[in-house]
Design a protein around this motif. Sequence first.
Motif, PDB file in Angstrom:
ATOM      1  N   GLU A 121       0.813  -1.216   0.000  1.00 49.73           N
ATOM      2  CA  GLU A 121       0.000   0.000   0.000  1.00 49.73           C
ATOM      3  C   GLU A 121       0.848   1.268   0.000  1.00 49.73           C
ATOM      4  N   GLY A 122       2.155   1.127   0.272  1.00 47.54           N
ATOM      5  CA  GLY A 122       3.025   2.291   0.300  1.00 47.54           C
ATOM      6  C   GLY A 122       3.036   3.016   1.627  1.00 47.54           C
ATOM      7  N   THR A 123       2.458   2.410   2.657  1.00 48.54           N
ATOM      8  CA  THR A 123       2.496   3.004   3.996  1.00 48.54           C
ATOM      9  C   THR A 123       3.934   3.104   4.493  1.00 48.54           C
ATOM     10  N   ILE A 124       4.731   2.083   4.173  1.00 47.00           N
ATOM     11  CA  ILE A 124       6.169   2.110   4.422  1.00 47.00           C
ATOM     12  C   ILE A 124       6.868   1.749   3.116  1.00 47.00           C
ATOM     13  N   GLN A 125       8.135   2.120   3.019  1.00 49.63           N
ATOM     14  CA  GLN A 125       8.848   1.897   1.761  1.00 49.63           C
ATOM     15  C   GLN A 125       9.304   0.451   1.574  1.00 49.63           C
ATOM     16  N   ALA A 126       9.707  -0.214   2.654  1.00 46.87           N
ATOM     17  CA  ALA A 126      10.270  -1.559   2.507  1.00 46.87           C
ATOM     18  C   ALA A 126      10.135  -2.335   3.809  1.00 46.87           C
ATOM     19  N   ALA A 127      10.265  -3.648   3.698  1.00 45.75           N
ATOM     20  CA  ALA A 127      10.203  -4.506   4.885  1.00 45.75           C
ATOM     21  C   ALA A 127      10.841  -5.849   4.581  1.00 45.75           C
ATOM     22  N   GLN A 128      11.169  -6.542   5.648  1.00 47.16           N
ATOM     23  CA  GLN A 128      11.704  -7.898   5.559  1.00 47.16           C
ATOM     24  C   GLN A 128      10.645  -8.847   6.087  1.00 47.16           C
ATOM     25  N   HIS A 129      10.377  -9.916   5.347  1.00 47.33           N
ATOM     26  CA  HIS A 129       9.374 -10.870   5.794  1.00 47.33           C
ATOM     27  C   HIS A 129       9.659 -12.251   5.206  1.00 47.33           C
ATOM     28  N   SER A 130       9.078 -13.263   5.801  1.00 48.77           N
ATOM     29  CA  SER A 130       9.283 -14.617   5.307  1.00 48.77           C
ATOM     30  C   SER A 130       8.582 -14.780   3.963  1.00 48.77           C
TER      31      SER A 130
END
Length: 385
Positions: A121-130
């Motif tokens: 959704e673009g709420t945050i730019q990036a993330a790490q996930h399984s």
Amino acid sequence: MSKIWTPEVTEEEKVADRRQFLKVAGTSGFTVAALAAAGSSLYSPAAVAQTRQEEEARQKAAKYTMTIASAYQLGASRSYPIMQLDFKENIQNATRGQVYVRLAPAGQLGAGGALVKKVQEGTIQAAQHSLANFAPFAPEVDMINLPYFCGANQKFVNLVTSDAWKAQVHPKIEERGFKALFYIVIDPRVVAIRKGGDSVTLPEDLKGIKFRVPGSKMLQQYYRMVGANPTPVAWGETPSAIKQGVADALDPATGALYVFGFKDILSHVTFTRAVPDSQVYSCNLEWFNSLPKDVQEGIEFASEITSAQNLAKVPAARAYAMAELAKAGVQFKSLTDDQLAVWEKTGGYKLDAWKPFRDELASPEVFSKLEQATNTQSRYYVHDA
């Protein structure tokens, strides 16, 4: 979610650390506080002050801010190398300071599918996930859960760094609003048995075992095929389920077993190399595409650097986790090639039972290209469990 690994400290030290964290967070933001907290009481006030000054200068000089979120604490990296601090530093350096990275570890902005959704959704730019949490949003990546398709570390790296994967899978990921920056190798999933249980060597040893599985239909089918009784249990409830005998076994990588506090409730771990326990750093595609070309290239270069650093850390992280688990009495078993062949013959992806999954994930032609990629040595090497 179960308690994530943190260093053992006294209650007085914990209170002091919390006060210091809040003090730094209140004056300089969460990223500086997280950096200071990563060293806990090992950081002197002078070191914390220097970190704060450096972070403030970098943030002020940057043209863009990139928030990278994770469900994991920074301290988990000793046995679970997810590379948060390395990635931050590499992006800031590779973009020549144009991007400032604000870390949001330890579930500060969410976890699981909720975190993936925030990136989309673009709420945050990036993330790490399984990849297990990423697959519902980008189904093609679920291919990695086909047993013995890319379960060994090197096969997984061969696949996700191949031209075939980038040409066939990455466009599908981008259609859903993501850019896959790089993939994290943890280790293959294992067969871990609760205290009081017997060691597992062959599929027949799993007969009647209540095997904790996530929501993945593939993993449920696989453990059913090798003789276990798949028992879906939410991750946060898994430690208590294992303790109480609701489930007798589970399959995260060794590092995860240690990080999430299973060391005192397990007896045996067997390395079966069926399915990778892997992660991905994804970025919001629209945000990434809005950046100047040189900044995009800097982020991509930083991703490549961090990926290589991750691969180098895998064996040491595994060794640390195994040593800590062994202290609690956990015994480990590596299988011979002949024994691994029995597992693959019993539940491997080439069996007819997997055809509906294969056909759903890719056309026969595309699947053949990706299969070939798993067996073609990448220019990147990684140690296998």
